[in-house]
Design a protein around this motif. Structure first.
Motif, PDB file in Angstrom:
ATOM      1  N   GLU A 105     -16.535  12.779  -8.226  1.00 48.25           N
ATOM      2  CA  GLU A 105     -17.507  12.382  -9.246  1.00 48.25           C
ATOM      3  C   GLU A 105     -17.069  11.105  -9.964  1.00 48.25           C
ATOM      4  O   GLU A 105     -17.894  10.283 -10.362  1.00 48.25           O
ATOM      5  CB  GLU A 105     -17.675  13.519 -10.262  1.00 48.25           C
ATOM      6  CG  GLU A 105     -18.694  13.263 -11.351  1.00 48.25           C
ATOM      7  CD  GLU A 105     -18.774  14.419 -12.329  1.00 48.25           C
ATOM      8  OE1 GLU A 105     -19.467  14.269 -13.349  1.00 48.25           O
ATOM      9  OE2 GLU A 105     -18.151  15.464 -12.079  1.00 48.25           O
ATOM     10  N   HIS A 106     -15.742  10.939 -10.099  1.00 48.88           N
ATOM     11  CA  HIS A 106     -15.221   9.771 -10.804  1.00 48.88           C
ATOM     12  C   HIS A 106     -14.755   8.667  -9.853  1.00 48.88           C
ATOM     13  O   HIS A 106     -14.023   7.757 -10.250  1.00 48.88           O
ATOM     14  CB  HIS A 106     -14.069  10.193 -11.723  1.00 48.88           C
ATOM     15  CG  HIS A 106     -14.517  11.004 -12.900  1.00 48.88           C
ATOM     16  ND1 HIS A 106     -14.699  12.376 -12.850  1.00 48.88           N
ATOM     17  CD2 HIS A 106     -14.868  10.626 -14.159  1.00 48.88           C
ATOM     18  CE1 HIS A 106     -15.122  12.810 -14.023  1.00 48.88           C
ATOM     19  NE2 HIS A 106     -15.237  11.777 -14.835  1.00 48.88           N
ATOM     20  N   GLY A 107     -15.176   8.757  -8.596  1.00 48.31           N
ATOM     21  CA  GLY A 107     -14.895   7.683  -7.653  1.00 48.31           C
ATOM     22  C   GLY A 107     -13.517   7.685  -7.056  1.00 48.31           C
ATOM     23  O   GLY A 107     -13.101   6.694  -6.438  1.00 48.31           O
ATOM     24  N   ASN A 108     -12.769   8.782  -7.165  1.00 46.40           N
ATOM     25  CA  ASN A 108     -11.414   8.855  -6.606  1.00 46.40           C
ATOM     26  C   ASN A 108     -11.459   9.596  -5.270  1.00 46.40           C
ATOM     27  O   ASN A 108     -11.005  10.738  -5.138  1.00 46.40           O
ATOM     28  CB  ASN A 108     -10.475   9.561  -7.583  1.00 46.40           C
ATOM     29  CG  ASN A 108     -10.350   8.809  -8.895  1.00 46.40           C
ATOM     30  OD1 ASN A 108     -10.288   7.587  -8.911  1.00 46.40           O
ATOM     31  ND2 ASN A 108     -10.318   9.546  -9.999  1.00 46.40           N
ATOM     32  N   ASP A 109     -12.020   8.923  -4.243  1.00 43.20           N
ATOM     33  CA  ASP A 109     -12.259   9.590  -2.967  1.00 43.20           C
ATOM     34  C   ASP A 109     -10.975  10.004  -2.263  1.00 43.20           C
ATOM     35  O   ASP A 109     -10.935  11.045  -1.576  1.00 43.20           O
ATOM     36  CB  ASP A 109     -13.083   8.680  -2.043  1.00 43.20           C
ATOM     37  CG  ASP A 109     -14.529   8.570  -2.506  1.00 43.20           C
ATOM     38  OD1 ASP A 109     -14.759   8.499  -3.733  1.00 43.20           O
ATOM     39  OD2 ASP A 109     -15.423   8.582  -1.647  1.00 43.20           O
TER      40      ASP A 109
END
Length: 544
Positions: A400-404
């Protein structure tokens, strides 16, 4: 005496008047008869009968007693062997007196359901119906068992005062059984101690032996039925609970036990009837309210479930089990603030564990407090390194926070910890199909994982088919993507989930145009606690 004092001497009555003694006049001495069945009704030891005259006191018991009242008023010298002639004479007089005695029934005492259950727990209900056998040969003499009787009294006092731990309770109860194996209540104590230790398998033979010794005891049938129910032997449990209710229809705990069996049999409506009857008999019964709430949850009636969970807590403040149930209900309905409060109360009552910390993380994440949520997930992982769900929730939050990259690592961890569950497998498949980081995408592996997720759900999950469709699309296999998306849509509609069916409809159009699912987070919300596991019903007076 009273009849004479009120000048009612013509009224028929047994016995004799001692009113002359009240006037200071001498009265003639007479033989005094006494009896007690307590050794039999409470312990299955020999009952006692006695006859006392001016000269002698005679006690009929396995070890006959005879005392010379002229020289031994404190009964220190038993003359039964030395004066067998007196024993024969006193026994003949006692038997003649007994032949004149008659029986009459008294009116039944009006007892509440609480009083009935308290008496049953103490063994007194059994005593009312445990007829003294005509042949008492071979029964123990209470004189031989006085230390056992005293130890039992001490045990009951300590249990009432809560000054004994279950391990010591078990040790004392097992000693009592060894010393007096004929006493049903001692076997029941062994079973009760094992239950307190959470071991119903060990409790079972103790309760079975107690029922064998006292088949007329409603409390013992209830205890055995409850143990069988806890072990999943519902048919056997039902027969003993039915017997308990036949012997004592007003035993509220037995109605709760029957409700638990019916709920386990998949009959929440009938279970609700049993719990409702228990509440009629005992309105202040938090366990019955709790279990009644479960039946409403079974039938998709959250408002009614909420009502009875709250009544359970009102009657038993601080009850961790009820707080936990309310937390789950609030989570399922998106009421995260209230869920968090109940989770905190559960931790206070029961202590922390990984599931509680994970669910607190779910609430905090949903409430927009990601740093606190992450701390809870990490704490859950530390408490239970083999528990997959906090890894799954941390992965969703990272995505959700872009930390794939972090998301991928956590999805992989969740799958390693729970390879036989569809949820983590499907979430990893969806991530590998749709991640925004091209080098992390792996469509062939996503297909394999998604196919496994479908297999793990038995081909019944709309979401698993939807994930498989997305994986096929990511791999360029668009006809298959369309086909499996249609399957997802059909299953969603069959389940009444029209909202999800509409979502799938938009994806079908995209796949038909040869476009994969757009890269997007696998989830923008934490994974909720599992809702497909039945909540446990609680027995009568459960303690945490």
């Amino acid at each position: 005496t009273v009849l004479e004092l009120f000048d009612l001497a013509g009224t028929s009555a047994r016995g004799r008047s001692v009113s002359a003694a009240l006037r200071g006049e001498p009265i003639e001495s007479g033989a005094s008869y006494a009896e007690t069945d307590l050794p039999w009704t409470s312990f299955r030891w020999a009952p006692q009968r006695s006859l006392t005259t001016v000269e002698w006191k005679y006690v009929r018991t396995p070890q006959t007693e005879l005392y010379d009242r002229a020289t031994d008023r404190v009964e220190l010298a038993n003359m039964a062997v030395a004066r067998k002639d007196v024993v024969r004479e006193m026994e003949a007089r006692l038997a003649a007196l007994e032949a004149e005695l008659g029986k009459r029934s008294s009116a039944a005492a009006a007892l509440s359901a609480d009083e009935i259950e308290q008496l049953a727990a103490l063994g007194y209900v059994a005593g009312d119906s445990a007829e003294v056998p005509e042949d008492t040969a071979g029964l123990a003499d209470v004189k031989e068992r006085l230390p056992i009787k005293d130890l039992n009294a001490t045990l009951r006092q300590r249990l009432a005062r809560e000054t004994i731990v279950p391990e010591e309770h078990l040790e004392i109860a097992q000693y009592l059984v060894r010393e007096s194996p004929e006493t049903p209540g001692f076997h029941s104590e062994v079973g009760t101690a094992w239950v307190a230790l959470g071991n119903y398998a060990e409790a079972l033979p103790a309760f079975e032996r107690a029922v064998e010794l006292a088949p007329e005891d409603s409390g013992l049938h209830y205890a055995l039925g409850d143990a069988l129910q806890q072990l999943g032997r519902h048919a056997d449990a039902r027969s003993h609970l039915e017997m308990a209710l036949e012997l004592e229809p007003r035993m509220a705990a037995a109605h709760v036990g029957m409700g638990n069996v019916l709920r386990d049999e998949g009959r929440p409506d009938l279970a609700a009837g049993s719990y409702t009857e228990a509440l009629r008999l005992r309105p202040e019964y938090p366990e019955a309210h709790y279990n009644l709430a479960l039946t409403f949850g079974d039938r998709g009636m959250p408002a009614k479930a909420l009502e009875h969970y709250e009544l359970a807590l009102e009657q038993k403040p601080g009850w961790g089990v009820a707080h936990r149930a309310l937390a789950n209900l609030m989570l399922a309905n998106g009421r995260f603030g209230e869920a968090l409060a109940h989770l905190e109360a559960t931790v206070e009552a029961l202590g922390e564990n990984a599931e509680l910390r994970n669910d607190m993380g779910v609430c905090l994440q949903a409430l927009g407090r990601p740093e606190e949520a992450l701390a809870e997930y990490l704490a859950a992982m530390e408490l239970a390194p083999a528990y997959f769900r906090p890894h799954l929730n941390r992965a969703n939050m990272a995505l959700e926070h872009g930390n794939d990259a972090i998301a991928l690592a956590e999805y992989e961890a969740a799958v390693r910890l729970a390879p036989g569950l569809a949820e983590p497998t499907a979430q990893l498949a969806r991530f590998l199909s749709t991640t925004r980081v091209a080098e992390l995408r792996d469509a062939p592996r996503a297909v394999a994982l998604a196919e496994r997720a479908v297999d793990l759900t038995g081909g019944k999950s709309a979401h698993a088919f939807d994930t498989l469709a997305a994986a096929y699309a990511a791999d360029g296999r668009f006809p298959e993507a369309v086909s499996f998306a249609h399957k997802a849509q059909m299953r969603a509609r069959a389940a009444g989930d029209e909202g999800f069916a509409a979502e799938v409809e938009t994806r079908i159009a995209r796949y038909a145009l040869g476009e994969p699912l757009a890269p997007a987070p696998a989830s923008t919300a934490p994974a909720p606690p599992p809702t497909d596991e039945a909540s446990p019903s609680v027995p009568d007076d459960e303690t945490e």
